[in-house]
Design a protein around this motif. Structure first.
Motif, PDB file in Angstrom:
ATOM      1  N   UNK A  23     -27.173  45.707 -32.362  1.00 47.52           N
ATOM      2  CA  UNK A  23     -25.861  45.552 -31.736  1.00 47.52           C
ATOM      3  C   UNK A  23     -25.304  44.165 -32.010  1.00 47.52           C
ATOM      4  N   UNK A  24     -26.147  43.143 -31.902  1.00 45.76           N
ATOM      5  CA  UNK A  24     -25.700  41.774 -32.189  1.00 45.76           C
ATOM      6  C   UNK A  24     -25.279  41.663 -33.643  1.00 45.76           C
ATOM      7  N   UNK A  25     -26.064  42.236 -34.540  1.00 49.59           N
ATOM      8  CA  UNK A  25     -25.731  42.201 -35.967  1.00 49.59           C
ATOM      9  C   UNK A  25     -24.362  42.808 -36.218  1.00 49.59           C
ATOM     10  N   UNK A  26     -24.116  43.967 -35.603  1.00 43.26           N
ATOM     11  CA  UNK A  26     -22.845  44.660 -35.822  1.00 43.26           C
ATOM     12  C   UNK A  26     -21.677  43.893 -35.215  1.00 43.26           C
ATOM     13  N   UNK A  27     -21.834  43.434 -33.979  1.00 42.16           N
ATOM     14  CA  UNK A  27     -20.744  42.752 -33.288  1.00 42.16           C
ATOM     15  C   UNK A  27     -20.457  41.398 -33.914  1.00 42.16           C
ATOM     16  N   UNK A  28     -21.504  40.685 -34.342  1.00 44.41           N
ATOM     17  CA  UNK A  28     -21.311  39.354 -34.923  1.00 44.41           C
ATOM     18  C   UNK A  28     -20.435  39.431 -36.174  1.00 44.41           C
ATOM     19  N   UNK A  29     -20.539  40.510 -36.925  1.00 50.78           N
ATOM     20  CA  UNK A  29     -19.710  40.649 -38.117  1.00 50.78           C
ATOM     21  C   UNK A  29     -18.233  40.627 -37.753  1.00 50.78           C
ATOM     22  N   UNK A  30     -17.877  41.336 -36.684  1.00 49.68           N
ATOM     23  CA  UNK A  30     -16.475  41.347 -36.247  1.00 49.68           C
ATOM     24  C   UNK A  30     -16.058  40.001 -35.666  1.00 49.68           C
ATOM     25  N   UNK A  31     -16.943  39.404 -34.890  1.00 52.38           N
ATOM     26  CA  UNK A  31     -16.617  38.121 -34.261  1.00 52.38           C
ATOM     27  C   UNK A  31     -16.371  37.057 -35.328  1.00 52.38           C
ATOM     28  N   UNK A  32     -17.216  37.026 -36.344  1.00 52.37           N
ATOM     29  CA  UNK A  32     -17.044  36.049 -37.412  1.00 52.37           C
ATOM     30  C   UNK A  32     -15.760  36.300 -38.201  1.00 52.37           C
ATOM     31  N   UNK A  33     -15.393  37.569 -38.370  1.00 51.04           N
ATOM     32  CA  UNK A  33     -14.198  37.890 -39.149  1.00 51.04           C
ATOM     33  C   UNK A  33     -12.905  37.633 -38.382  1.00 51.04           C
ATOM     34  N   UNK A  34     -12.912  37.913 -37.073  1.00 53.10           N
ATOM     35  CA  UNK A  34     -11.665  37.878 -36.307  1.00 53.10           C
ATOM     36  C   UNK A  34     -11.538  36.692 -35.362  1.00 53.10           C
ATOM     37  N   UNK A  38     -24.150  33.372 -29.371  1.00 51.89           N
ATOM     38  CA  UNK A  38     -24.107  31.908 -29.377  1.00 51.89           C
ATOM     39  C   UNK A  38     -24.956  31.337 -30.505  1.00 51.89           C
ATOM     40  N   UNK A  39     -26.010  32.054 -30.881  1.00 50.84           N
ATOM     41  CA  UNK A  39     -26.861  31.584 -31.976  1.00 50.84           C
ATOM     42  C   UNK A  39     -26.225  31.817 -33.335  1.00 50.84           C
ATOM     43  N   UNK A  40     -25.571  32.956 -33.519  1.00 49.86           N
ATOM     44  CA  UNK A  40     -25.150  33.372 -34.850  1.00 49.86           C
ATOM     45  C   UNK A  40     -23.680  33.134 -35.171  1.00 49.86           C
ATOM     46  N   UNK A  41     -22.852  32.907 -34.170  1.00 50.06           N
ATOM     47  CA  UNK A  41     -21.412  32.782 -34.419  1.00 50.06           C
ATOM     48  C   UNK A  41     -20.979  31.321 -34.361  1.00 50.06           C
ATOM     49  N   UNK A  42     -20.057  30.966 -35.248  1.00 55.93           N
ATOM     50  CA  UNK A  42     -19.587  29.590 -35.315  1.00 55.93           C
ATOM     51  C   UNK A  42     -18.868  29.202 -34.033  1.00 55.93           C
ATOM     52  N   UNK A  43     -18.108  30.124 -33.467  1.00 56.32           N
ATOM     53  CA  UNK A  43     -17.434  29.872 -32.188  1.00 56.32           C
ATOM     54  C   UNK A  43     -17.579  31.141 -31.354  1.00 56.32           C
TER      55      UNK A  43
END
Length: 400
Positions: free
Chosen positions: A306-317, A343-348
Motif C-alpha cells: 500500500x505504501x509503495x502504491x500510494x507513494x508513487x502518487x504522492x511523489x507525482x502529485x 515520511x520515509x519515502x516521500x520528499x514532502x
C-alpha cells in the motif's frame, strides 16, 4: 457559428437570469426583495422584475411569505415582495454501484439531503442483476421520500473501473460483466435526465472535498484502500481524470515487476484470497493483532505494498492531504504505518487522514457530480453561440 453581439437578446436574458439566480442561491435561508436583487446584481429594477417573473413561470423562483419577525417589513403600507430560490423545484440522485452493495442518496437542488438507502448485492452478481438491484433501490427511495421520478434533474453514479466520458466502463475487473458495459446508456433508460458515471475513487475524493476530511483543501489524493487500491485526485480543486479516465489506478502497479499480487500478499496459506473477500482480510488483520506471526507477516506485506502504491502518487502529485478510505481504512493498523512510511519515502509527505464519510463517500460524491452538472446549467454563462447556450429557465432535455 453565428457572431455574438452585446445586443443579443437571448444571451442577455441568459446572463440576467444567471446573475439573479446566483444572488438568490448565495444564501438560501434569506429571501430578497427586488431592490436587494438589483443592488446585488447591478441590474435595473425593471430588468430584475422581468427576470424574476420569468423564473417564477419556469418554477425556479417563488415569492416568499411575509415574516412578521423580519425587521425589513414596514409597519405602514404594503410590505415589499420577497423572493427565494425553489430548491424543491427538482432533485438530484447519487448512486454507488459497488461489489457488495448498491446505495442511493437523494437531495434537492442545493444539495440538501432528502433521503438515502442501500441494499446488499452478491459480489458474483451479473451486470443485469446488479443494475436491477440499483433500479429497485432507487424506486424504493423515491417511494419513501414521496419524490416523483420526473423531478430528477441529474443522476450521478460511482462505480469501480476505468470509466469513459460517455459512461462506458472500459475496464472493470472488480464486478462481473463490467468491462465494456455501456453503463451510462443502460441507466439513462431509467431516467429522463442526464446520467453522469464516474470512477468510485474519483467520486470519493469529490465527496471528501465537499463534506468530509478534505474540506478547504484543493490538492488532495483519496485512496480507496483494499486488495486492489484505487485513488482519486484533485489538483487545484479540480478532479484529475487523466486522458482516458485511468488516473489513480494504483492497484495495477504490481504488474510493473512486482512479483506478488495483493491477494497473495495477505494470504497465510498457499491459496490467494479472493479479491473481494473483505471478511477474510479482516480475519488476517485480527490474527496479526492477536500476535499470530504468519498473519503479522502477511499484514506487513500488505502495508508495504500500500505504501509503495500510494507513494508513487504522492511523489507525482505532491498533495497537501492524503485521505484514506475504503474497507481497509476500517481495519486497525493501517493509518499509522502508512503515515510513518510515507515520511520515509516521500520528499514532502502529506498530511494523512481517515475518510470522514466512510461507506457513504462514493454515493455522496456521485451526488456531487449531479449537483455540479445542474449548477453549471443554472449558473454558468458559456462563451459560445447563444443559440446553443442552455436557458436556466428550461428543464434539461431528456436523453434517449
Amino acid at each position: 457559428m453565428s457572431r455574438l453581439t452585446g445586443g443579443d437578446p437571448s444571451l442577455l436574458r441568459r446572463i440576467n437570469s444567471t446573475v439573479v439566480l446566483r444572488s438568490l442561491c448565495a444564501d438560501t435561508t434569506t429571501a430578497l426583495t427586488l431592490t436587494e436583487l438589483g443592488r446585488a446584481t447591478g441590474l435595473s429594477r425593471p430588468t430584475v422584475e422581468g427576470v424574476v417573473e420569468g423564473l417564477i413561470e419556469a418554477g425556479l423562483v417563488a415569492e416568499a411569505p411575509d415574516d412578521p419577525a423580519d425587521a425589513r417589513i414596514s409597519r405602514r403600507g404594503r410590505p415589499a415582495r420577497r423572493f427565494r430560490f425553489r430548491s424543491e423545484a427538482g432533485h438530484l440522485l447519487g448512486i454507488e454501484l459497488g461489489p457488495h452493495r448498491v446505495a442511493a442518496v437523494l437531495a434537492d437542488l442545493t444539495g440538501r439531503l432528502v433521503g438515502s438507502t442501500s441494499r446488499q448485492v452478491d459480489e458474483g452478481a451479473s451486470a443485469d442483476l446488479r443494475l436491477e438491484r440499483a433500479r429497485a433501490t432507487v424506486a424504493d427511495l423515491l417511494r419513501r421520500t414521496d419524490i416523483a421520478r420526473d423531478s430528477l434533474r441529474a443522476v450521478g453514479v460511482g462505480t469501480p473501473g476505468i470509466v469513459e466520458a460517455d459512461g462506458t466502463v472500459r475496464l472493470g475487473t472488480a464486478l462481473p460483466g463490467w468491462t465494456g458495459l455501456a453503463l451510462g446508456e443502460r441507466l439513462r433508460r431509467s431516467f429522463r435526465c442526464p446520467v453522469l458515471v464516474e470512477n468510485d475513487a474519483n467520486a470519493g475524493v469529490l465527496a471528501e472535498h465537499w463534506k468530509g476530511a478534505a474540506r478547504g483543501v484543493d490538492d488532495v489524493v483519496m485512496v480507496l484502500a483494499g486488495l486492489s487500491p484505487g485513488a482519486g485526485s484533485l489538483i487545484g480543486g479540480r478532479l484529475h481524470r487523466g486522458f482516458g479516465g485511468a488516473a489513480g489506478e494504483i492497484g495495477a502497479l504490481h504488474l510493473l515487476g512486482r512479483e506478488a499480487t495483493p491477494e497473495r500478499l495477505l494470504s497465510t496459506t498457499d491459496e490467494p484470497l479472493h479479491p473481494l473477500d473483505e471478511a477474510a482480510v479482516a480475519r488476517v488483520f485480527a490474527r496479526a493483532r492477536g500476535g499470530d506471526e504468519q498473519a503479522g507477516r502477511a499484514m506487513d506485506r500488505f502495508l508495504a505494498r500500500l505504501v509503495h502504491d500510494v507513494a508513487a502518487l504522492v511523489l507525482a502529485l505532491d498533495p497537501e492531504l492524503l485521505v484514506v478510505g475504503g474497507w481497509a481504512a476500517g481495519l486497525d493498523g493501517v493509518l499509522d504505518p502508512l503515515r510513518a512510511e510515507l515520511e520515509r519515502y516521500c520528499l514532502r509527505p502529506p498530511r494523512v487522514a481517515l475518510s470522514l464519510l466512510g461507506d457513504t463517500a462514493v454515493a455522496t460524491g456521485a451526488l456531487r457530480l449531479a449537483l455540479d452538472h445542474v449548477h453549471a446549467e443554472l449558473f454558468t454563462v458559456e462563451s459560445v453561440d447563444a443559440a446553443h447556450t442552455p436557458d436556466p429557465t428550461q428543464r434539461p432535455p431528456a436523453l434517449p
